[in-house]
Write an enzyme that holds these catalytic residues in place. Structure first.
Site, PDB file in Angstrom:
ATOM      1  N   GLY A   1     -14.021 -23.329 -43.054  1.00 22.08           N
ATOM      2  CA  GLY A   1     -12.671 -23.004 -42.569  1.00 22.08           C
ATOM      3  C   GLY A   1     -11.628 -23.927 -43.166  1.00 22.08           C
TER       4      GLY A   1
ATOM      5  N   GLY B   1      -4.944 -25.371 -41.663  1.00 19.07           N
ATOM      6  CA  GLY B   1      -5.056 -26.266 -40.511  1.00 19.07           C
ATOM      7  C   GLY B   1      -5.940 -27.486 -40.716  1.00 19.07           C
TER       8      GLY B   1
ATOM      9  N   ARG C   1     -12.680 -17.045 -45.206  1.00 18.03           N
ATOM     10  CA  ARG C   1     -12.728 -15.603 -45.510  1.00 18.03           C
ATOM     11  C   ARG C   1     -11.632 -15.199 -46.483  1.00 18.03           C
ATOM     12  NH1 ARG C   1     -11.953 -13.747 -39.563  1.00 18.03           N
ATOM     13  NH2 ARG C   1     -10.640 -15.593 -39.824  1.00 18.03           N
TER      14      ARG C   1
ATOM     15  N   ASP D   1     -17.927 -15.057 -44.467  1.00 19.18           N
ATOM     16  CA  ASP D   1     -17.600 -15.057 -43.042  1.00 19.18           C
ATOM     17  C   ASP D   1     -18.750 -15.762 -42.325  1.00 19.18           C
ATOM     18  OD1 ASP D   1     -17.318 -14.279 -40.314  1.00 19.18           O
ATOM     19  OD2 ASP D   1     -16.188 -12.505 -40.921  1.00 19.18           O
TER      20      ASP D   1
ATOM     21  N   TYR E   1     -13.105 -18.774 -24.745  1.00 20.00           N
ATOM     22  CA  TYR E   1     -12.900 -19.812 -25.770  1.00 20.00           C
ATOM     23  C   TYR E   1     -13.454 -21.145 -25.250  1.00 20.00           C
ATOM     24  CZ  TYR E   1     -10.761 -23.140 -28.975  1.00 20.00           C
ATOM     25  OH  TYR E   1     -10.577 -24.157 -29.870  1.00 20.00           O
TER      26      TYR E   1
ATOM     27  N   LYS F   1     -16.475 -23.595 -26.791  1.00 20.33           N
ATOM     28  CA  LYS F   1     -16.324 -25.010 -27.158  1.00 20.33           C
ATOM     29  C   LYS F   1     -17.219 -25.905 -26.282  1.00 20.33           C
ATOM     30  CE  LYS F   1     -13.736 -24.751 -30.789  1.00 20.33           C
ATOM     31  NZ  LYS F   1     -14.188 -25.244 -32.102  1.00 20.33           N
TER      32      LYS F   1
ATOM     33  N   GLY G   1      -7.008 -32.133 -28.623  1.00 21.18           N
ATOM     34  CA  GLY G   1      -6.097 -31.352 -27.780  1.00 21.18           C
ATOM     35  C   GLY G   1      -5.242 -30.493 -28.694  1.00 21.18           C
TER      36      GLY G   1
ATOM     37  N   PHE H   1      -3.722 -21.858 -35.423  1.00 20.82           N
ATOM     38  CA  PHE H   1      -4.578 -21.557 -34.270  1.00 20.82           C
ATOM     39  C   PHE H   1      -3.902 -20.629 -33.253  1.00 20.82           C
ATOM     40  CE2 PHE H   1      -5.952 -22.633 -29.943  1.00 20.82           C
ATOM     41  CZ  PHE H   1      -7.324 -22.489 -30.037  1.00 20.82           C
TER      42      PHE H   1
HETATM   43  P1  NDP Z   1      -6.517 -22.443 -38.182  1.00 16.36           P
HETATM   44  O1  NDP Z   1      -6.382 -21.038 -37.697  1.00 16.36           O
HETATM   45  O2  NDP Z   1      -5.379 -23.061 -38.885  1.00 16.36           O
HETATM   46  O3  NDP Z   1      -7.817 -22.565 -39.108  1.00 16.36           O
HETATM   47  C1  NDP Z   1      -9.021 -21.927 -38.767  1.00 16.36           C
HETATM   48  C2  NDP Z   1      -9.936 -21.919 -39.976  1.00 16.36           C
HETATM   49  O4  NDP Z   1     -11.177 -21.312 -39.599  1.00 16.36           O
HETATM   50  C3  NDP Z   1      -9.366 -21.117 -41.136  1.00 16.36           C
HETATM   51  O5  NDP Z   1      -9.598 -21.788 -42.348  1.00 16.36           O
HETATM   52  C4  NDP Z   1     -10.163 -19.825 -41.091  1.00 16.36           C
HETATM   53  O6  NDP Z   1     -10.325 -19.322 -42.411  1.00 16.36           O
HETATM   54  C5  NDP Z   1     -11.514 -20.304 -40.552  1.00 16.36           C
HETATM   55  N1  NDP Z   1     -12.244 -19.228 -39.916  1.00 16.36           N
HETATM   56  C6  NDP Z   1     -11.962 -18.558 -38.778  1.00 16.36           C
HETATM   57  N2  NDP Z   1     -12.843 -17.592 -38.547  1.00 16.36           N
HETATM   58  C7  NDP Z   1     -13.730 -17.645 -39.582  1.00 16.36           C
HETATM   59  C8  NDP Z   1     -14.892 -16.891 -39.916  1.00 16.36           C
HETATM   60  N3  NDP Z   1     -15.332 -15.892 -39.144  1.00 16.36           N
HETATM   61  N4  NDP Z   1     -15.549 -17.203 -41.049  1.00 16.36           N
HETATM   62  C9  NDP Z   1     -15.111 -18.205 -41.845  1.00 16.36           C
HETATM   63  N5  NDP Z   1     -14.043 -18.966 -41.567  1.00 16.36           N
HETATM   64  C10 NDP Z   1     -13.363 -18.675 -40.457  1.00 16.36           C
HETATM   65  O7  NDP Z   1      -6.887 -23.286 -36.892  1.00 16.36           O
HETATM   66  P2  NDP Z   1      -7.296 -24.829 -36.695  1.00 16.36           P
HETATM   67  O8  NDP Z   1      -7.235 -25.564 -37.948  1.00 16.36           O
HETATM   68  O9  NDP Z   1      -6.518 -25.327 -35.540  1.00 16.36           O
HETATM   69  O10 NDP Z   1      -8.800 -24.639 -36.203  1.00 16.36           O
HETATM   70  C11 NDP Z   1      -9.883 -25.330 -36.773  1.00 16.36           C
HETATM   71  C12 NDP Z   1     -10.884 -25.683 -35.682  1.00 16.36           C
HETATM   72  O11 NDP Z   1     -10.270 -26.581 -34.775  1.00 16.36           O
HETATM   73  C13 NDP Z   1     -11.366 -24.511 -34.840  1.00 16.36           C
HETATM   74  O12 NDP Z   1     -12.741 -24.660 -34.607  1.00 16.36           O
HETATM   75  C14 NDP Z   1     -10.593 -24.680 -33.539  1.00 16.36           C
HETATM   76  O13 NDP Z   1     -11.271 -24.110 -32.455  1.00 16.36           O
HETATM   77  C15 NDP Z   1     -10.520 -26.175 -33.444  1.00 16.36           C
HETATM   78  N6  NDP Z   1      -9.494 -26.746 -32.593  1.00 16.36           N
HETATM   79  C16 NDP Z   1      -8.164 -26.452 -32.802  1.00 16.36           C
HETATM   80  C17 NDP Z   1      -7.214 -27.021 -31.980  1.00 16.36           C
HETATM   81  C18 NDP Z   1      -5.762 -26.715 -32.104  1.00 16.36           C
HETATM   82  O14 NDP Z   1      -5.003 -26.998 -31.156  1.00 16.36           O
HETATM   83  N7  NDP Z   1      -5.295 -26.177 -33.232  1.00 16.36           N
HETATM   84  C19 NDP Z   1      -7.597 -27.973 -30.931  1.00 16.36           C
HETATM   85  C20 NDP Z   1      -9.007 -28.179 -30.792  1.00 16.36           C
HETATM   86  C21 NDP Z   1      -9.906 -27.605 -31.618  1.00 16.36           C
HETATM   87  P3  NDP Z   1     -10.205 -17.778 -42.833  1.00 16.36           P
HETATM   88  O15 NDP Z   1      -9.250 -17.124 -41.882  1.00 16.36           O
HETATM   89  O16 NDP Z   1      -9.733 -17.827 -44.247  1.00 16.36           O
HETATM   90  O17 NDP Z   1     -11.602 -17.282 -42.704  1.00 16.36           O
HETATM   91  C1  8X3 Z   2      -7.574 -25.716 -28.950  1.00 14.51           C
HETATM   92  C2  8X3 Z   2      -6.858 -26.497 -27.913  1.00 14.51           C
HETATM   93  O1  8X3 Z   2      -6.148 -26.543 -25.475  1.00 14.51           O
HETATM   94  O2  8X3 Z   2      -5.742 -24.501 -26.701  1.00 14.51           O
HETATM   95  O3  8X3 Z   2      -8.944 -25.889 -28.903  1.00 14.51           O
HETATM   96  O4  8X3 Z   2      -7.940 -25.086 -26.024  1.00 14.51           O
HETATM   97  S1  8X3 Z   2      -6.682 -25.596 -26.465  1.00 14.51           S
END
Ligand code: NDP
Ligand code: 8X3
Length: 252
Positions: free
Chosen positions: A9, A13, A34, A60, A153, A157, A184, A190
């Site tokens: 991913g 982000g 993806r 994926d 969700y 997690k 957080g 996201f």
């Molecule tokens: P983004 O949406 O910016 O990035 C998510 C990444 O995950 C993208 O690169 C996307 O790539 C990839 N992804 C999603 N689904 C798939 C799939 N089925 N196969 C392959 N790649 C996939 O979000 P974040 O950077 O915030 O999220 C990254 C991680 O951090 C996640 O696990 C999220 O749950 C976690 N997180 C985020 C928080 C937040 O507040 N933002 C807080 C806590 C945890 P593509 O679409 O190109 O496949």
């Molecule tokens: C992403 C943060 O607080 O939306 O994991 O679950 S929260």
């Protein structure tokens, strides 16, 4: 020392910021996602900016066969992955259980739990064989608490939290490090994904306080990989200074 770091991913982000910080520090990268166009552009940019080797792999994480094919048939010189950052993940929708969309549930469970497992299943045997490796799972405050409308969700997690401990138990005798970083609120794509493209709703999540930035998480992920061989961060929760729990924020 130069490592091979796999970041899932990495097209936006936190994953993209992780790829950048490892590249800045001279490590070679396998990046996945993806969205092939983005992945290829990011790969070119990282090579150009940091003079490291980058292998983009477009799959994926929900596709078990695709994950296996991509990660167990790596090109020469790429097979010995030192660090795996299991970052790919998402939230889709915010509803009560009684109103929830079961397609959203499937997507979150398949990506956040099964995807992480498929990738780990493909990479960990090489690490245990070499008796060297570090797996970093991106969990969440949602893996520590359950908040209104967060149900599935949060459950995924919580599963990442449990699997981090399980992977550590199963691989401790091989000297493998296993870490969970649980953030957080981080402003990335996201919330746009969670609210299915509704930018206004997504923006409102981060109104009135300074959220974490993806680079904040990348710094901590990178730091975890710099500790000496005898020390491991098992679990680290990081939140914006203006956040006290999953639901309590100091908004202006
Ligand atoms: P983004 O949406 O910016 O990035 C998510 C990444 O995950 C993208 O690169 C996307 O790539 C990839 N992804 C999603 N689904 C798939 C799939 N089925 N196969 C392959 N790649 C996939 O979000 P974040 O950077 O915030 O999220 C990254 C991680 O951090 C996640 O696990 C999220 O749950 C976690 N997180 C985020 C928080 C937040 O507040 N933002 C807080 C806590 C945890 P593509 O679409 O190109 O496949
Ligand atoms: C992403 C943060 O607080 O939306 O994991 O679950 S929260």
């Amino acid at each position: 020392m130069e490592n091979i770091v796999l970041v899932t991913g990495a097209t936006s982000g936190i994953g993209l910021a992780c790829a950048r910080i490892f590249a800045t520090n001279g490590h070679n990268l396998i990046i996945t996602g993806r969205r092939k166009d983005r992945l290829d552009k990011i790969s070119q940019q990282l090579k150009q900016d940091f003079a490291v080797n980058v292998l983009p792999l477009n799959f994926d994480v929900r596709d078990r066969e695709a994950v296996k094919n991509a990660l167990t048939n790596l090109p020469d010189g790429w097979a010995n992955i030192d660090i795996l950052v299991n970052n790919a993940g998402l939230a889709v929708g915010m509803d009560t259980i009684q109103d929830g969309d079961t397609n959203d549930w499937e997507q979150m469970i398949d990506t956040n739990i099964k995807g992480l497992l498929y990738v780990t299943r493909a990479v960990l045997p090489g690490m245990t064989k070499r008796r060297k490796g570090h797996i970093i799972n991106i969990g969440s405050i949602a893996g520590k608490e359950v908040y209104p409308f967060g149900n599935v969700y949060c459950a995924t997690k919580h599963a990442v939290d449990a699997l981090t401990k399980a992977i550590r138990i199963d691989s401790v005798k091989y000297g493998i490090k296993v870490t969970q970083i649980a953030p957080g609120a981080v402003e990335t794509e996201f919330s746009v994904v969670r609210f299915k493209g509704d930018k206004n709703k997504a923006d409102s999540v981060y109104k009135g306080f300074e959220p974490l930035h993806p680079e904040n998480i990348a710094e901590v992920v990178f730091f975890a990989t710099t500790l000496p061989a005898n020390a491991n961060i098992n679990d680290l929760v990081i939140m914006p200074t203006a956040q006290a729990s999953a639901t309590i924020f100091n908004r202006e």
